[in-house]
Structure formats: C-alpha cells, structure tokens
Design a protein around this motif. Structure first.
Motif, PDB file in Angstrom:
ATOM      1  N   PHE A  93      41.779  30.580  33.269  1.00 45.80           N
ATOM      2  CA  PHE A  93      41.131  29.371  33.785  1.00 45.80           C
ATOM      3  C   PHE A  93      40.622  29.580  35.207  1.00 45.80           C
ATOM      4  N   CYS A  94      40.899  30.758  35.786  1.00 45.38           N
ATOM      5  CA  CYS A  94      40.750  30.935  37.236  1.00 45.38           C
ATOM      6  C   CYS A  94      39.414  31.576  37.592  1.00 45.38           C
ATOM      7  N   CYS A 104      42.705  39.283  43.743  1.00 46.41           N
ATOM      8  CA  CYS A 104      43.849  39.100  42.863  1.00 46.41           C
ATOM      9  C   CYS A 104      43.679  40.072  41.710  1.00 46.41           C
ATOM     10  N   ARG A 118      52.684  34.729  43.403  1.00 50.15           N
ATOM     11  CA  ARG A 118      52.957  34.721  41.967  1.00 50.15           C
ATOM     12  C   ARG A 118      54.455  34.693  41.687  1.00 50.15           C
ATOM     13  N   LYS A 160      48.646  34.021  31.696  1.00 47.16           N
ATOM     14  CA  LYS A 160      49.386  33.924  32.959  1.00 47.16           C
ATOM     15  C   LYS A 160      50.316  35.120  33.165  1.00 47.16           C
ATOM     16  N   GLU A 208      45.281  34.705  47.585  1.00 46.18           N
ATOM     17  CA  GLU A 208      45.787  34.387  46.248  1.00 46.18           C
ATOM     18  C   GLU A 208      47.148  35.053  46.042  1.00 46.18           C
ATOM     19  N   GLN A 219      45.279  39.816  38.853  1.00 44.04           N
ATOM     20  CA  GLN A 219      45.636  39.181  37.579  1.00 44.04           C
ATOM     21  C   GLN A 219      44.388  38.693  36.854  1.00 44.04           C
ATOM     22  N   GLN A 220      44.581  38.127  35.662  1.00 40.83           N
ATOM     23  CA  GLN A 220      43.400  37.695  34.911  1.00 40.83           C
ATOM     24  C   GLN A 220      43.604  36.339  34.237  1.00 40.83           C
ATOM     25  N   CYS A 221      44.141  35.375  34.984  1.00 41.33           N
ATOM     26  CA  CYS A 221      44.360  34.052  34.405  1.00 41.33           C
ATOM     27  C   CYS A 221      43.020  33.490  33.907  1.00 41.33           C
ATOM     28  N   GLN A 227      38.945  32.871  40.747  1.00 45.37           N
ATOM     29  CA  GLN A 227      39.161  33.868  41.795  1.00 45.37           C
ATOM     30  C   GLN A 227      39.171  35.296  41.269  1.00 45.37           C
ATOM     31  N   GLN A 228      39.832  35.495  40.132  1.00 44.61           N
ATOM     32  CA  GLN A 228      39.910  36.857  39.594  1.00 44.61           C
ATOM     33  C   GLN A 228      38.514  37.361  39.224  1.00 44.61           C
TER      34      GLN A 228
HETATM   35  S1  SF4 Z   1      45.491  31.836  39.053  1.00 49.71           S
HETATM   36 FE1  SF4 Z   1      46.248  33.026  40.819  1.00 49.71          FE
HETATM   37  S2  SF4 Z   1      47.276  34.794  39.853  1.00 49.71           S
HETATM   38 FE2  SF4 Z   1      45.923  33.932  38.293  1.00 49.71          FE
HETATM   39  S3  SF4 Z   1      43.989  35.072  38.474  1.00 49.71           S
HETATM   40 FE3  SF4 Z   1      43.801  33.205  39.714  1.00 49.71          FE
HETATM   41  S4  SF4 Z   1      44.388  33.807  41.779  1.00 49.71           S
HETATM   42 FE4  SF4 Z   1      45.144  35.392  40.367  1.00 49.71          FE
END
Ligand code: SF4
Length: 485
Positions: free
Chosen positions: A212-213, A206, A282, A321, A252, A208-210, A215-216
């Motif tokens: 709380f996440c 992904c 997204r 977000k 994602e 993006q740079q949310c 995965q990024q």
């Molecule tokens: S919440 Fe989704 S869009 Fe945001 S960084 Fe995580 S995987 Fe990426």
C-alpha cells in the motif's frame, strides 16, 4: 531570457488534521533543496504556507512581494490539488514564473498531470530534487539542452519528454541544508512545553515492499544512511543555534543498519545531546534491538511509531508487511517496557472489511496496547502495488480525500458512511479504554496521555467523531485525574 535567480519553495496549503494535530512540522525536503540551490548560486526562499495555515490570497501576496523567477512546490497524492492551485496562482500573478513540482505524486502521475494541467506546470522533478533542480535551472540559464537534464518531465511542443533517471544521491553527508531559512518559532510539538521542533533526516529510503506504500516505490527499495557523526552533529548544531529540543526523524527506517544505528545511539548518549527524539521504524528492527532498547531510552528516544497495519496474518500478507502478527505485539511491549511512547496504525476499509472485522481489530488493538493508535482508511494511491486490487472498489476520485482519514474505497459489505462511522468509533473506543486504564501507565505516560487525548479530542481530524457521549465520559475521567495530580 532573464537570468533565473530567486526560487520560492512553497508548501501546498493542504490540511487533513492527522499529523498536524500533534505539532507544526517543517518540510525538511525543502530545507535540503534550498541548501543545494544556494550552493548552486541561487537565491532560495523557503515559504511554509502549509504550516502557517496561509490561504491562497496570502500566498499570492507573498509571491507578488518576493517576485520569484521560479515557484516550486511538492505533493503527495492528497496534497496535489492544493499544490496545483499554488502553481496556477503563480502563473496568474506572472506568466513568466517557471513552475516546478516534485515528490511522490508527480514522480509517478506525470502523464495525468501534464494531460490535465499543462498550462500550470512547466517541469516535474522526479525522485530526489537537490541535484536535479539545480541542474535544470543551470541548463535554463545557460540555454543548454533541457533533454539532457536527468529525472525531469516536461512538454516540448505538446510532446511529453521524460528524461532518464538520475539515480540516487550517494553521499547524504555532503548535502548542504539551509536551516537559517526556517521560520523557527512556529515549529512546536504540542505535548511538550516550550518546545522547538525540527524534522531531521538520518537516512533515505526503505528496503521493504509494503503493497500500500508509496515510499518503497519512490526510493525503489534503495536505502542510504548519513554517517552517525554527521547526523548527531546536526542535532547538536540545531540545539545550539536554534534551540531545537525535540526532533522528529523523518526516515522510513532509520534503524535499518544495526551498526550505524547503535553508533548513533552511543553518540547521543556519550555527548549528552539532550534532544528528545520521535521516530518510526519497523517491528522487526525493534525485535532485533531488544538487547539495546535501554540505549534507545538513554538516548532520549521518546516516541516510536511502528507500522502494525493489521491484526490478521491474511491482511498482513496482502499488505506484504513481512511480519507476523505476534511480532507486532512483542515489539510494542518492548517499547512500552522502556517507557517510550508507542504508536501504531491500523489500515482499515479494505474491500472485504465488515463492521464485525473492524470492531475485532479494535479489540486486538487494545490487546496490542500501543499508547497511541490510529485507525486509518486505506488510500488507493494510483501507483501503489495494491491499486489493481482496490481499483474496482474506489468510489471517490478527488485526490484531496486520499489522506487516510476519508474512506474512499467501498468494502463490498459496507457503505462509505459506515466505514467513516466505524473508524470514528474505533478511535473513541480505543482512547476511552486507554483513559480507563491510565493508572497502569508510568507517571510520565499518564501525563502525556492526558495531553494527547485532549489534543485528539479538540484539535485533530477526530474532533468530529469525538462528539457525543464520549467527551462527557472522557472529560470526567480527565477531570478526576487532573484533580489527583
Ligand atoms: S510502509 Fe514503511 S516499511 Fe513498508 S515499504 Fe513503506 S516505508 Fe517501507
């Protein structure tokens, strides 16, 4: 040393009642790892103890029967406690078994894990496991230099060794998958009769740079996609070989590159693949694709999750977000307009949350009008960007509770019990409103919502919250609708 051959890949028997209420989901990560292990000359066993709802006793019997040389498991933060139990059990059964753990939590929390569980874990694989695990086992078999294996962590005479990162696999199309090891009959999607459900990956990462996440951070904002032909060909293979008729795309952001994604949709339509598809993406990609949303529908995209997360711009900005409040509403409207099931979640229980704010979010959630909404408790992953902001408010330190269901962060003006109660009320309130307005939905969605509401009330983590006045009222509405059908 005995030559390593058999590798058992065991999912930890962790259950939070969130995603598993909708279906039984396989672990596609292990299908990939098993494929690479086999291509490397090893004998992998894919044992999905989680989906089988096996307890440790049963898992132990299976380990005894298989006699593996290696037991490998995987853990997000909430599953780490159960994952460690699986590795500990393996060592108890046979101290010679080499234990390996990978995925998000070990990738970041390796110091803590080796500090507290050095007797249980032999190796941590950081990042993608396909190449690293094979390299590690090859090196162990050849008696080579373990410190030359990239992306692993281990103890050498009590000293923690963290090897350099391997980087990311460039050609995802080239990765073999061991679909034949999957115990297919158990994987079903509850809202669809006679379903056979697979999880398939079309891309990884992904950009993006949310905040709380996890995965990024895991993917370091790196994204790679499979070619459309390779991905769609796999859906056809799964359909023809194993009868898979519904697929969840694990990515994602499968839609990140419009050209690639549109080609996937075109191929699904042209080749009449006929597999129902569940996916997440997204908000801004849905808005970008307004002109081709008809292709989503025609390609049998059945269900889209978009992460709305918050209903105020202030909260969206804290979550980084990178979307505007009004964009979320528009994206959900577009999904609904094309008769695709829309789903979103709202992350609540932030330090400044109040009962009033949470109730306000629920009212806005109704206005946003997704078909499904989940009201989640913020989870303070210790490696997330938002962690320093949350840390002073964390009241629960048991990782198994960091599952987005249990509140573990205490807002200044609320107790954890109040947060728990408000999250339950939020769901009740939202789904009652859905049922009252069911007739505004298309016939397909009405049918889906009735099934889903029953599942939520009877099989999900919300079962407890749904007790009380609501089930009676809900039951009456559903009985009335069922009679009319
Ligand atoms: S919440 Fe989704 S869009 Fe945001 S960084 Fe995580 S995987 Fe990426």
């Amino acid at each position: 040393m005995k030559k390593i051959s058999k590798v058992m890949l065991i999912t930890p028997p962790y259950h939070a009642g969130v995603v598993e209420s909708a279906g039984v989901w396989l672990n596609v990560g292990f299908v990939y790892i098993a494929g690479s292990l086999r291509a490397g000359g090893y004998d992998p066993v894919y044992y999905d103890a989680m989906s089988h709802w096996h307890k440790l006793e049963t898992i132990g019997k299976r380990i005894e029967a298989e006699k593996p040389d290696v037991v490998a498991t995987t853990a997000f933060t909430a599953g780490i406690v159960e994952a460690l139990k699986v590795l500990k059990l393996s060592k108890e059964i046979n101290p010679e078994i080499i234990t390996v753990i990978g995925n998000v939590h070990p990738t970041f929390c390796y110091e803590e894990l080796f500090r507290d569980h050095a007797d249980t874990i032999d190796y941590i694989v950081r990042g993608e496991g396909e190449e690293t695990l094979v390299d590690l086992l090859d090196t162990l078999n050849s008696g080579g230099d373990i410190s030359a294996v990239k992306s692993i962590v281990y103890l050498d005479n009590g000293k923690l060794v963290v090897t350099p990162s391997r980087g990311y696999i460039k050609d995802l199309d080239a990765l073999p998958l061991a679909w034949d090891l999957v115990d297919w009959p158990i994987y079903t999607y509850r809202t669809m009769e006679n379903s056979r459900l697979a999880i398939v990956s079309s891309s990884r990462g992904c950009s993006q740079q949310c905040s709380f996440c996890s995965q990024q951070l895991f993917w370091q904002r790196n994204w790679r996609g499979r070619s459309p032909e390779n991905f769609v060909g796999e859906l056809e293979y799964l359909r023809d070989t194993y009868g898979v008729n519904v697929v969840m795309i694990s990515d994602e952001t499968p839609t990140l590159e419009r050209e690639r994604w549109e080609k996937i949709l075109d191929l699904l339509i042209e080749r009449k693949v006929g597999t129902k598809i569940l996916m997440e993406t997204r908000v801004d990609d849905i808005l970008r694709d307004e002109d081709i949303m008809w292709k989503y529908q025609k390609a049998l995209i059945d269900h889209i999750y978009v992460g709305v997360e918050a209903t105020t711009q202030e909260a969206l900005d804290i979550f980084k977000k990178d979307i505007k409040v009004e964009q979320s509403k528009k994206a959900l409207d577009l999904i609904n307009k094309h008769n695709i099931v829309s789903e979103t979640s709202f992350v609540l229980g932030m330090p400044d949350d109040t009962i009033e704010k949470i109730r306000n979010t629920v009212e806005l959630a109704k206005f946003y009008n997704p078909d499904l909404a989940f009201f989640l408790a913020i989870a303070p992953w210790p490696y997330s960007e938002i962690y320093p902001l949350l840390k002073p408010y964390v009241e629960v330190f048991d990782y198994s509770k960091y599952n987005l269901v249990e509140p573990v962060v205490k807002p200044t003006a609320m107790t954890l019990d109040e947060v728990r109660n408000e999250l339950g009320l939020a769901s009740k309130n939202f789904y009652m409103d859905k049922l009252r307005n069911l007739e505004k939905l298309s016939p397909e969605k009405q049918e889906f919502m009735i099934k889903v509401t029953k599942i939520i009330a009877n099989n999900s983590y919300l079962k407890e919250h749904m007790k009380g006045e609501m089930p009676e009222e809900m039951k009456k509405i559903m009985d009335r609708l069922a009679v009319r059908k």
